[in-house]
Design a protein around this motif. Structure first.
Motif, PDB file in Angstrom:
ATOM      1  N   TYR A   1      25.949  17.588 -31.038  1.00 41.71           N
ATOM      2  CA  TYR A   1      25.907  18.928 -30.437  1.00 41.71           C
ATOM      3  C   TYR A   1      24.804  19.758 -31.065  1.00 41.71           C
TER       4      TYR A   1
ATOM      5  N   LYS B   1      28.719  27.150 -27.046  1.00 46.23           N
ATOM      6  CA  LYS B   1      29.140  27.161 -25.644  1.00 46.23           C
ATOM      7  C   LYS B   1      30.557  26.590 -25.513  1.00 46.23           C
ATOM      8  N   TRP B   2      30.848  25.505 -26.256  1.00 45.48           N
ATOM      9  CA  TRP B   2      32.186  24.917 -26.186  1.00 45.48           C
ATOM     10  C   TRP B   2      33.257  25.929 -26.589  1.00 45.48           C
TER      11      TRP B   2
ATOM     12  N   GLU C   1      25.141  24.266 -27.939  1.00 44.63           N
ATOM     13  CA  GLU C   1      26.237  23.526 -27.278  1.00 44.63           C
ATOM     14  C   GLU C   1      27.570  23.781 -27.990  1.00 44.63           C
TER      15      GLU C   1
END
Ligand SMILES: NC(=O)c1ccc[n+]([C@@H]2O[C@H](COP(=O)([O-])OP(=O)(O)OC[C@H]3O[C@@H](n4cnc5c(N)ncnc54)[C@H](O)[C@@H]3O)[C@@H](O)[C@H]2O)c1
Length: 314
Positions: free
Chosen positions: A287, A294-295, A291
Protein backbone atom coordinates in the motif's frame (compact mmCIF):
# COMPACT_ATOMS: atom_id res chain seq x y z
CA UNK A 1 -34.75 -1.09 31.46
CA UNK A 2 -31.80 0.76 33.00
CA UNK A 3 -31.90 4.53 33.31
CA UNK A 4 -28.75 5.16 31.26
CA UNK A 5 -28.55 8.88 32.01
CA UNK A 6 -28.04 8.12 35.68
CA UNK A 7 -25.43 5.44 35.12
CA UNK A 8 -21.87 6.72 35.09
CA UNK A 9 -19.40 4.58 33.16
CA UNK A 10 -15.63 4.69 32.72
CA UNK A 11 -13.24 3.83 29.90
CA UNK A 12 -9.58 3.24 30.68
CA UNK A 13 -7.34 3.62 27.64
CA UNK A 14 -8.31 6.19 25.04
CA UNK A 15 -6.60 4.95 21.90
CA UNK A 16 -8.39 3.92 18.74
CA UNK A 17 -11.08 1.80 20.37
CA UNK A 18 -11.28 3.50 23.78
CA UNK A 19 -12.16 6.86 22.15
CA UNK A 20 -14.70 5.24 19.91
CA UNK A 21 -16.31 3.28 22.77
CA UNK A 22 -16.38 6.39 25.00
CA UNK A 23 -18.30 8.10 22.18
CA UNK A 24 -20.78 5.23 22.03
CA UNK A 25 -21.34 5.51 25.79
CA UNK A 26 -21.88 9.27 25.50
CA UNK A 27 -24.45 9.07 22.72
CA UNK A 28 -26.29 6.30 24.57
CA UNK A 29 -26.79 8.88 27.34
CA UNK A 30 -24.18 7.92 29.95
CA UNK A 31 -22.02 10.25 31.94
CA UNK A 32 -18.51 9.11 30.93
CA UNK A 33 -15.12 9.22 32.64
CA UNK A 34 -12.22 8.59 30.28
CA UNK A 35 -8.95 7.64 31.94
CA UNK A 36 -5.68 8.28 30.11
CA UNK A 37 -3.16 5.70 31.33
CA UNK A 38 -0.41 7.33 29.25
CA UNK A 39 0.04 11.10 28.77
CA UNK A 40 -0.31 10.80 24.97
CA UNK A 41 -3.99 9.90 25.45
CA UNK A 42 -4.65 13.26 27.12
CA UNK A 43 -3.33 14.96 23.98
CA UNK A 44 -5.16 12.96 21.33
CA UNK A 45 -8.33 11.58 22.93
CA UNK A 46 -10.26 14.83 23.16
CA UNK A 47 -9.91 15.52 19.43
CA UNK A 48 -10.68 11.91 18.55
CA UNK A 49 -13.90 11.94 20.57
CA UNK A 50 -14.92 15.31 19.06
CA UNK A 51 -14.37 13.88 15.58
CA UNK A 52 -16.40 10.77 16.46
CA UNK A 53 -19.26 12.91 17.77
CA UNK A 54 -19.28 14.77 14.47
CA UNK A 55 -19.42 11.44 12.64
CA UNK A 56 -22.33 10.44 14.88
CA UNK A 57 -24.14 13.65 13.97
CA UNK A 58 -23.62 12.86 10.26
CA UNK A 59 -25.04 9.42 10.90
CA UNK A 60 -28.10 10.94 12.63
CA UNK A 61 -27.24 9.11 15.84
CA UNK A 62 -27.51 12.15 18.12
CA UNK A 63 -30.70 13.09 19.94
CA UNK A 64 -29.13 16.27 21.37
CA UNK A 65 -26.38 18.57 20.14
CA UNK A 66 -22.71 17.65 20.34
CA UNK A 67 -22.05 20.17 23.13
CA UNK A 68 -24.48 18.33 25.42
CA UNK A 69 -22.65 15.00 25.02
CA UNK A 70 -19.28 16.74 25.37
CA UNK A 71 -20.45 18.21 28.69
CA UNK A 72 -21.06 14.66 29.96
CA UNK A 73 -17.41 13.65 29.44
CA UNK A 74 -14.54 14.00 31.90
CA UNK A 75 -11.01 13.11 30.78
CA UNK A 76 -8.43 12.51 33.46
CA UNK A 77 -5.17 10.77 34.28
CA UNK A 78 -6.42 10.16 37.83
CA UNK A 79 -8.07 6.78 38.40
CA UNK A 80 -9.87 8.24 41.43
CA UNK A 81 -12.20 9.94 38.92
CA UNK A 82 -13.73 6.48 38.33
CA UNK A 83 -15.48 6.60 41.69
CA UNK A 84 -19.22 6.20 41.26
CA UNK A 85 -18.96 4.35 37.93
CA UNK A 86 -21.29 1.36 37.64
CA UNK A 87 -19.16 -0.08 34.84
CA UNK A 88 -15.53 0.47 33.85
CA UNK A 89 -14.21 -0.83 30.55
CA UNK A 90 -10.49 -1.47 30.16
CA UNK A 91 -9.34 -0.72 26.65
CA UNK A 92 -5.56 -0.62 26.81
CA UNK A 93 -2.99 -2.23 24.57
CA UNK A 94 -3.24 -6.05 24.13
CA UNK A 95 -0.55 -6.82 26.71
CA UNK A 96 -1.43 -9.02 29.67
CA UNK A 97 0.90 -7.48 32.26
CA UNK A 98 -0.15 -3.94 31.36
CA UNK A 99 -3.81 -4.93 31.59
CA UNK A 100 -3.21 -6.48 35.05
CA UNK A 101 -1.57 -3.27 36.31
CA UNK A 102 -4.58 -1.33 35.06
CA UNK A 103 -7.01 -3.69 36.89
CA UNK A 104 -5.15 -3.05 40.17
CA UNK A 105 -5.56 0.68 39.68
CA UNK A 106 -9.23 0.34 38.76
CA UNK A 107 -10.07 -1.93 41.71
CA UNK A 108 -8.32 0.39 44.15
CA UNK A 109 -10.51 3.25 43.03
CA UNK A 110 -14.01 1.88 42.39
CA UNK A 111 -16.85 0.60 44.56
CA UNK A 112 -17.19 -3.11 45.32
CA UNK A 113 -20.18 -3.49 43.02
CA UNK A 114 -18.61 -1.77 39.98
CA UNK A 115 -18.53 -4.16 37.03
CA UNK A 116 -15.16 -4.26 35.23
CA UNK A 117 -15.00 -5.23 31.56
CA UNK A 118 -12.16 -5.76 29.13
CA UNK A 119 -12.14 -5.22 25.39
CA UNK A 120 -9.38 -7.78 24.90
CA UNK A 121 -9.43 -9.34 21.45
CA UNK A 122 -8.04 -12.70 22.44
CA UNK A 123 -6.67 -13.04 25.99
CA UNK A 124 -8.88 -15.54 27.86
CA UNK A 125 -11.15 -13.81 30.38
CA UNK A 126 -10.61 -16.58 32.97
CA UNK A 127 -6.87 -15.95 32.77
CA UNK A 128 -7.17 -12.16 33.15
CA UNK A 129 -9.65 -12.35 35.99
CA UNK A 130 -7.31 -14.39 38.19
CA UNK A 131 -5.40 -11.28 39.25
CA UNK A 132 -8.49 -9.37 40.38
CA UNK A 133 -9.37 -9.00 44.02
CA UNK A 134 -13.04 -9.56 43.12
CA UNK A 135 -13.00 -11.71 39.96
CA UNK A 136 -16.78 -12.25 40.01
CA UNK A 137 -17.33 -8.72 38.65
CA UNK A 138 -14.97 -9.14 35.70
CA UNK A 139 -16.04 -10.05 32.15
CA UNK A 140 -15.19 -9.49 28.51
CA UNK A 141 -17.03 -6.83 26.52
CA UNK A 142 -15.68 -7.14 23.02
CA UNK A 143 -16.47 -4.38 20.50
CA UNK A 144 -15.90 -3.82 16.82
CA UNK A 145 -14.53 -0.61 15.38
CA UNK A 146 -16.04 1.99 14.86
CA UNK A 147 -17.76 1.17 18.15
CA UNK A 148 -20.64 3.64 17.76
CA UNK A 149 -21.48 2.60 14.18
CA UNK A 150 -21.46 -1.18 14.48
CA UNK A 151 -24.05 -3.45 16.03
CA UNK A 152 -21.59 -6.14 17.11
CA UNK A 153 -20.83 -6.73 20.79
CA UNK A 154 -19.77 -9.93 22.54
CA UNK A 155 -20.13 -10.35 26.29
CA UNK A 156 -17.89 -13.11 27.58
CA UNK A 157 -18.00 -14.74 31.00
CA UNK A 158 -14.85 -16.07 32.59
CA UNK A 159 -14.88 -19.10 34.92
CA UNK A 160 -15.48 -16.86 37.94
CA UNK A 161 -17.83 -14.27 36.44
CA UNK A 162 -21.12 -13.82 38.26
CA UNK A 163 -23.88 -14.17 35.66
CA UNK A 164 -25.76 -11.24 37.23
CA UNK A 165 -22.99 -8.90 36.10
CA UNK A 166 -23.02 -10.38 32.60
CA UNK A 167 -26.79 -9.82 32.47
CA UNK A 168 -26.32 -6.22 33.62
CA UNK A 169 -23.85 -5.59 30.77
CA UNK A 170 -26.09 -7.42 28.30
CA UNK A 171 -29.11 -5.30 29.20
CA UNK A 172 -27.10 -2.10 28.98
CA UNK A 173 -25.66 -3.13 25.60
CA UNK A 174 -29.12 -3.09 24.09
CA UNK A 175 -29.32 0.56 25.08
CA UNK A 176 -25.95 1.18 23.44
CA UNK A 177 -27.59 0.26 20.11
CA UNK A 178 -25.96 -3.18 19.99
CA UNK A 179 -27.12 -6.68 19.13
CA UNK A 180 -25.20 -8.29 22.00
CA UNK A 181 -24.24 -11.93 22.23
CA UNK A 182 -23.53 -13.68 25.52
CA UNK A 183 -20.81 -16.29 25.69
CA UNK A 184 -21.41 -18.27 28.85
CA UNK A 185 -18.22 -20.30 28.53
CA UNK A 186 -14.83 -18.72 28.10
CA UNK A 187 -13.83 -20.33 24.81
CA UNK A 188 -10.58 -19.19 23.25
CA UNK A 189 -11.13 -16.63 20.46
CA UNK A 190 -14.72 -15.92 21.55
CA UNK A 191 -17.37 -16.27 18.83
CA UNK A 192 -16.33 -14.16 15.86
CA UNK A 193 -12.65 -14.96 16.03
CA UNK A 194 -13.47 -18.68 16.13
CA UNK A 195 -15.60 -18.34 13.02
CA UNK A 196 -13.15 -16.10 11.16
CA UNK A 197 -10.09 -18.22 11.93
CA UNK A 198 -11.84 -21.24 10.43
CA UNK A 199 -12.22 -19.16 7.25
CA UNK A 200 -8.62 -17.90 7.43
CA UNK A 201 -7.29 -21.44 7.79
CA UNK A 202 -9.11 -22.65 4.72
CA UNK A 203 -8.17 -19.54 2.72
CA UNK A 204 -4.49 -19.84 3.62
CA UNK A 205 -4.49 -23.55 2.79
CA UNK A 206 -5.97 -22.88 -0.67
CA UNK A 207 -3.43 -20.12 -1.20
CA UNK A 208 -0.53 -22.28 -0.13
CA UNK A 209 -1.39 -25.25 -2.28
CA UNK A 210 -1.79 -22.95 -5.30
CA UNK A 211 -5.52 -23.57 -5.79
CA UNK A 212 -6.29 -19.86 -6.08
CA UNK A 213 -4.56 -16.49 -5.84
CA UNK A 214 -4.83 -14.13 -2.90
CA UNK A 215 -6.83 -11.71 -5.07
CA UNK A 216 -9.30 -14.36 -6.18
CA UNK A 217 -9.79 -15.73 -2.69
CA UNK A 218 -10.52 -12.20 -1.47
CA UNK A 219 -12.86 -11.54 -4.38
CA UNK A 220 -14.80 -14.76 -3.85
CA UNK A 221 -15.30 -14.06 -0.16
CA UNK A 222 -16.13 -10.40 -0.65
CA UNK A 223 -18.65 -10.78 -3.44
CA UNK A 224 -20.31 -13.97 -2.23
CA UNK A 225 -20.44 -13.61 1.57
CA UNK A 226 -20.51 -9.81 1.27
CA UNK A 227 -23.74 -9.97 -0.71
CA UNK A 228 -25.77 -11.43 2.18
CA UNK A 229 -23.87 -11.34 5.45
CA UNK A 230 -25.13 -7.98 6.70
CA UNK A 231 -28.74 -9.10 6.42
CA UNK A 232 -28.59 -12.73 7.60
CA UNK A 233 -26.33 -14.85 9.77
CA UNK A 234 -24.77 -18.14 8.65
CA UNK A 235 -27.59 -20.30 9.99
CA UNK A 236 -30.31 -18.03 8.66
CA UNK A 237 -28.51 -18.40 5.32
CA UNK A 238 -28.74 -22.19 5.61
CA UNK A 239 -32.48 -21.98 6.19
CA UNK A 240 -32.90 -19.47 3.39
CA UNK A 241 -31.25 -21.75 0.85
CA UNK A 242 -32.52 -25.02 2.36
CA UNK A 243 -30.91 -27.02 5.13
CA UNK A 244 -31.32 -30.23 3.09
CA UNK A 245 -28.84 -28.91 0.51
CA UNK A 246 -26.30 -28.18 3.19
CA UNK A 247 -26.42 -31.51 5.01
CA UNK A 248 -25.30 -33.42 1.91
CA UNK A 249 -22.52 -30.92 1.18
CA UNK A 250 -21.31 -31.00 4.79
CA UNK A 251 -20.77 -34.77 4.47
CA UNK A 252 -18.80 -34.32 1.27
CA UNK A 253 -16.81 -31.17 1.99
CA UNK A 254 -15.93 -31.32 5.71
CA UNK A 255 -13.45 -34.18 5.26
CA UNK A 256 -11.66 -32.15 2.55
CA UNK A 257 -11.18 -29.00 4.63
CA UNK A 258 -7.77 -27.97 5.93
CA UNK A 259 -6.68 -29.19 9.34
CA UNK A 260 -3.59 -26.96 9.37
CA UNK A 261 -2.29 -26.35 12.91
CA UNK A 262 0.60 -23.97 12.25
CA UNK A 263 1.03 -20.59 10.60
CA UNK A 264 1.74 -21.28 6.91
CA UNK A 265 5.05 -20.23 5.30
CA UNK A 266 3.55 -17.14 3.68
CA UNK A 267 2.59 -15.72 7.10
CA UNK A 268 5.97 -16.58 8.67
CA UNK A 269 7.67 -14.80 5.77
CA UNK A 270 5.54 -11.67 6.22
CA UNK A 271 6.25 -11.56 9.94
CA UNK A 272 10.01 -12.00 9.33
CA UNK A 273 9.85 -9.10 6.90
CA UNK A 274 8.14 -6.93 9.52
CA UNK A 275 5.00 -6.59 7.44
CA UNK A 276 2.21 -4.83 9.34
CA UNK A 277 -0.35 -4.31 6.58
CA UNK A 278 -1.75 -0.83 6.00
CA UNK A 279 0.12 0.42 9.10
CA UNK A 280 3.48 0.27 7.26
CA UNK A 281 2.36 -0.28 3.69
CA UNK A 282 3.64 -3.83 3.52
CA UNK A 283 1.39 -6.85 3.96
CA UNK A 284 -0.12 -9.57 1.84
CA UNK A 285 -0.69 -6.64 -0.52
CA UNK A 286 1.44 -3.47 -0.69
CA UNK A 287 0.00 0.00 0.00
CA UNK A 288 1.13 3.55 -0.71
CA UNK A 289 0.41 6.13 2.02
CA UNK A 290 -2.52 7.42 -0.05
CA UNK A 291 -3.96 3.92 -0.45
CA UNK A 292 -3.66 3.24 3.28
CA UNK A 293 -5.43 6.53 4.10
CA UNK A 294 -8.08 5.81 1.48
CA UNK A 295 -8.84 2.42 3.07
CA UNK A 296 -9.40 4.04 6.45
CA UNK A 297 -11.79 6.61 4.99
CA UNK A 298 -13.61 4.17 2.73
CA UNK A 299 -14.10 1.77 5.64
CA UNK A 300 -15.51 4.51 7.88
CA UNK A 301 -17.94 5.66 5.17
CA UNK A 302 -18.92 2.07 4.49
CA UNK A 303 -19.59 1.44 8.20
CA UNK A 304 -21.98 4.38 8.18
CA UNK A 305 -23.79 3.09 5.08
CA UNK A 306 -24.07 -0.44 6.46
CA UNK A 307 -25.31 0.85 9.82
CA UNK A 308 -28.08 2.77 8.10
CA UNK A 309 -28.87 -0.06 5.71
CA UNK A 310 -29.27 -2.54 8.57
CA UNK A 311 -31.64 -0.08 10.26
CA UNK A 312 -33.92 -0.40 7.24
CA UNK A 313 -34.05 -4.20 7.42
CA UNK A 314 -34.33 -4.70 11.20
N1 LIG B 1 -8.56 -2.03 17.07
C1 LIG B 1 -9.55 -2.88 16.98
O1 LIG B 1 -10.23 -2.98 15.94
C2 LIG B 1 -9.93 -3.74 18.16
C3 LIG B 1 -11.09 -4.54 18.09
C4 LIG B 1 -11.48 -5.29 19.21
C5 LIG B 1 -10.70 -5.26 20.36
N2 LIG B 1 -9.55 -4.48 20.40
C6 LIG B 1 -8.78 -4.48 21.65
O2 LIG B 1 -8.93 -3.22 22.29
C7 LIG B 1 -7.77 -2.94 23.07
C8 LIG B 1 -7.22 -1.59 22.67
O3 LIG B 1 -6.91 -1.63 21.29
P1 LIG B 1 -6.78 -0.30 20.40
O4 LIG B 1 -6.93 -0.74 19.00
O5 LIG B 1 -7.66 0.78 20.93
O6 LIG B 1 -5.26 0.06 20.66
P2 LIG B 1 -4.52 1.47 20.57
O7 LIG B 1 -3.10 1.14 20.27
O8 LIG B 1 -5.20 2.42 19.67
O9 LIG B 1 -4.61 2.05 22.05
C9 LIG B 1 -3.93 1.43 23.07
C10 LIG B 1 -4.10 2.23 24.34
O10 LIG B 1 -3.47 1.46 25.35
C11 LIG B 1 -3.04 2.33 26.36
N3 LIG B 1 -1.63 2.05 26.66
C12 LIG B 1 -0.59 1.97 25.79
N4 LIG B 1 0.55 1.70 26.46
C13 LIG B 1 0.20 1.61 27.77
C14 LIG B 1 0.93 1.35 28.97
N5 LIG B 1 2.24 1.13 28.94
N6 LIG B 1 0.25 1.36 30.14
C15 LIG B 1 -1.08 1.57 30.19
N7 LIG B 1 -1.82 1.83 29.08
C16 LIG B 1 -1.18 1.83 27.89
C17 LIG B 1 -3.24 3.76 25.86
O11 LIG B 1 -4.44 4.22 26.41
C18 LIG B 1 -3.40 3.58 24.38
O12 LIG B 1 -4.12 4.63 23.81
C19 LIG B 1 -6.81 -4.10 22.85
O13 LIG B 1 -6.95 -5.04 23.87
C20 LIG B 1 -7.28 -4.66 21.51
O14 LIG B 1 -6.93 -6.02 21.35
C21 LIG B 1 -9.17 -3.72 19.34
Amino acid sequence: MNDVENIKVGVVGLGLMGSSIATNFLIAGHEVVGIAPIPADMVGASDRIDAHLTQCRDLSLLKKDEAYYRSRLVLSEDYASLQGCALVLECVIEHEEIKRTVYDLIETNVDRDTVIGTNTSAIPISQLQKSLEHPDRFLGIHWAEPAYATRFLEIICGDQTDMRHAQFAYDLAEQWGKEPTLLRKDIRGFITNRLMYAVYREGLALLEDGSATLEDLDKAFQYDVGSWVSIMGIFQRMDYLGIDRYSKMVEEIFPMLSKMEHAPAIMEKMVDENAAGIRNGKGLYNYTDEEAKKWEKVYMDFSKDIYNLINKTR
